[in-house]
Design a protein around this motif. Structure first.
Motif, PDB file in Angstrom:
ATOM      1  N   ALA A 183      -4.504  -4.202   4.523  1.00  0.00           N
ATOM      2  CA  ALA A 183      -3.350  -3.679   3.784  1.00  0.00           C
ATOM      3  C   ALA A 183      -2.067  -4.308   4.307  1.00  0.00           C
ATOM      4  N   ALA A 184      -1.072  -4.375   3.449  1.00  0.00           N
ATOM      5  CA  ALA A 184       0.233  -4.917   3.821  1.00  0.00           C
ATOM      6  C   ALA A 184       1.318  -4.018   3.250  1.00  0.00           C
ATOM      7  N   THR A 185       2.395  -3.881   3.993  1.00  0.00           N
ATOM      8  CA  THR A 185       3.507  -3.053   3.539  1.00  0.00           C
ATOM      9  C   THR A 185       4.802  -3.501   4.195  1.00  0.00           C
TER      10      THR A 185
ATOM     11  N   ALA B 268      -2.758  10.288   7.387  1.00  0.00           N
ATOM     12  CA  ALA B 268      -4.210  10.102   7.368  1.00  0.00           C
ATOM     13  C   ALA B 268      -4.573   8.644   7.096  1.00  0.00           C
ATOM     14  N   LEU B 269      -3.824   7.980   6.236  1.00  0.00           N
ATOM     15  CA  LEU B 269      -4.083   6.569   5.979  1.00  0.00           C
ATOM     16  C   LEU B 269      -3.755   5.736   7.215  1.00  0.00           C
ATOM     17  N   ARG B 270      -2.691   6.083   7.886  1.00  0.00           N
ATOM     18  CA  ARG B 270      -2.328   5.349   9.107  1.00  0.00           C
ATOM     19  C   ARG B 270      -3.434   5.450  10.155  1.00  0.00           C
TER      20      ARG B 270
ATOM     21  N   ILE C 140       0.820  -1.217   0.000  1.00  0.00           N
ATOM     22  CA  ILE C 140       0.000   0.000   0.000  1.00  0.00           C
ATOM     23  C   ILE C 140       0.851   1.264   0.000  1.00  0.00           C
ATOM     24  N   ASP C 141       2.116   1.160   0.381  1.00  0.00           N
ATOM     25  CA  ASP C 141       2.986   2.346   0.370  1.00  0.00           C
ATOM     26  C   ASP C 141       3.193   2.869  -1.049  1.00  0.00           C
TER      27      ASP C 141
ATOM     28  N   ASP D 145       6.770   5.035   5.340  1.00  0.00           N
ATOM     29  CA  ASP D 145       6.485   5.867   4.173  1.00  0.00           C
ATOM     30  C   ASP D 145       5.004   6.172   4.001  1.00  0.00           C
ATOM     31  N   LEU D 146       4.147   5.611   4.859  1.00  0.00           N
ATOM     32  CA  LEU D 146       2.703   5.786   4.690  1.00  0.00           C
ATOM     33  C   LEU D 146       2.251   7.182   5.106  1.00  0.00           C
TER      34      LEU D 146
END
Length: 502
Positions: free
Chosen positions: A368-370, A379-381, A321-322, A375-376
């Motif tokens: 999600a996987a990263t 807001a997504l975190r 997802i990053d 680097d995320l």
């Protein structure tokens, strides 16, 4: 177990009987119940041979279900397409029974038929706008065999009486396609997404490329990772079993982020979630949501979430997802990339709570996987409420991984998997798989040294499939090195201390 088997037999019997009798919608309901019973049974069976037979039975039932579903969809298409095609034929070429079959309006001269244009396009709202009860439509039919009226006023009066009924016929013929589209949505027997407002190619591309009904990965195929399995079961499995409990403050997690080094089983966990829970699985990558046309990537993101809500309960798995939603505001960030991130964040915030008008919440979880959580975007975190660490396998996990990878390989008597697992300390799951593959090839390599392709082709099968020895595993460990360094592990651990939410 006997009660479950009797229920499954009854479901299968009723499903087949209703299919033979032509009650396809009822048959599909029984088949769906049978599929759920078999899925629960497979989850509880421990014997591998017995589980394999039940999986084969499930595949046979799925084939019957798809055949009945295809027949039901074909019949449904006949019901919607046939009247539309007939009406189009009548409008283009006229009725095969003459205009009187369509226009029941009396005329001034019984030997001359009126032109169709004035009747089709009556401008007066009083004539077309009136709403008459259903039986009034049959009124003009009774006047077909009667002689033309002799009084001048009678023709006008009859025309005014017949016009509203005729207007109703026009309205029914002008909009058959619209009604067909509206009726297609709530059809329980036909679970097909209606992509109104979207490009047909976009909808078909998403359904073809990323929708997986059964990834066929079970929990027992994922070694170790006990805590991660518990969390995913709490987030997905339990809300499906007891939906009344998971409401309000107990609502299920709408976003889960799996963080860890490469090769630790993040993608396998996501597929196991979709298989064991029976949810629709959307496997998304950066290539899935990218397009060369301006503004189309944002449409793909929105379409993805609308399809997920339609096929709910569903799981959207975004691998790496990053690459899609890295930090915003950097100098190298493109405007199109920023718009895609914004649309993704908006859709993720709006996933929970959809479907409440129908009295049933739509369960859509974003998984999600990263490998690069630092680097995320912030807001997504925040939207990925649960952030779990997928570590390197433990000693028990490494031994379990060896057994899973070598379950179809006959081993030599001197092979001790416990000691092999101890030597693999620091190896990821993918590294252990590579060691097993290399060790299984050792005996084959020794047998074909110095031989030509023709000689290799003539070697007996028994000589090729020699069991790997302990020495083969030691040699394979020397050839396959670790893919994760200690510095990388410390980096993940520090990020989890700051942002983890197990």
């Amino acid at each position: 177990m006997s009660v479950k088997l009797s229920e499954m037999y009854e479901y299968m019997k009723m499903g087949r009987e209703n299919a033979l009798l032509g009650n396809y919608d009822t048959s599909l309901v029984y088949y769906q119940g049978l599929q759920q019973q078999i899925q629960r049974l497979i989850a509880n069976v421990k014997d591998p041979e017995r589980k394999r037979k039940w999986i084969e039975a499930r595949e046979m039932i799925n084939q019957e279900y798809e055949q009945v579903k295809e027949i039901s969809q074909t019949l449904a298409s006949f019901l919607t397409d046939k009247p539309r095609a007939f009406n189009a034929h009548v409008e283009d070429f006229g009725s095969p029974f003459g205009d009187n079959a369509r226009h029941e309006e009396p005329t001034r001269d019984p030997d001359v038929w009126p032109p169709p244009t004035p009747v089709e396009h009556r401008p007066s709202p009083n004539l077309r706008g009136g709403v008459r009860p259903g039986p009034r439509k049959a009124e003009p039919v009774r006047s077909r065999n009667q002689p033309a009226p002799s009084k001048p006023g009678a023709a006008g009066g009859d025309r005014r009486r017949a016009a509203p009924g005729y207007g109703n016929v026009d309205r029914g013929r002008e909009r058959p396609s619209e009604k067909g589209k509206e009726k297609k949505k709530p059809d329980d027997g036909e679970k097909k997404f209606d992509g109104m407002g979207y490009d047909k190619d976009l909808v078909e591309g998403l359904e073809r490329d990323i929708v997986q009904k059964n990834p066929n990965i079970r929990w027992d195929q994922v070694a170790d990772l006990v805590e991660a399995k518990k969390l995913l079961q709490e987030a997905v499995v339990l809300p499906l079993i007891i939906p009344d409990f998971f409401k309000g403050i107990r609502r299920p997690w709408r976003g889960v982020l799996m963080v860890g080094p490469p090769g630790t089983g993040k993608t396998m966990l996501a597929k196991a979630v979709a298989t064991e829970c029976g949810t629709t699985f959307f496997n998304v990558s950066s290539a899935t949501l990218s397009s060369k046309y301006h503004g189309e990537s944002e449409k793909l993101v929105r379409l993805l979430f609308e399809m997920a809500r339609f096929y709910a309960p569903s799981t959207i798995f975004i691998d790496e997802i990053d690459s899609i939603c890295s930090k915003r505001g950097s100098d190298s960030e493109h405007e199109a990339s920023r718009r895609v991130k914004a649309e993704l964040l908006v859709q993720m915030d709006g996933v929970a709570g959809t479907g409440e008008d129908e009295g049933e919440p739509k369960i859509v979880m974003v998984l999600a996987a990263t490998n690069f959580p630092w680097d995320l975007d912030e807001a997504l975190r925040r939207r990925l409420e649960k952030r779990i660490y997928i570590p390197l396998p433990t000693a028990e996990g490494r031994e379990e991984l060896l057994k899973i990878n070598l379950r179809e390989v006959e081993l030599a008597r001197d092979v001790n998997l416990t000691s092999v697992a101890q030597e693999l300390d620091g190896y990821s799951g993918a590294d252990i798989t590579n060691v097993c593959r290399d060790a299984a090839m050792m005996s084959f390599r020794r047998r074909i040294i110095g031989l030509t392709p023709e000689q290799v082709r003539n070697i007996p099968k028994e000589e090729l499939q020699m069991p790997p020895t302990m020495e083969d595993f030691k040699e394979a460990i020397k050839k396959v090195n670790k893919s994760v360094s200690q510095a990388d592990l410390e980096k993940y651990q520090n990020w989890m201390k700051e942002f983890g939410s197990v």
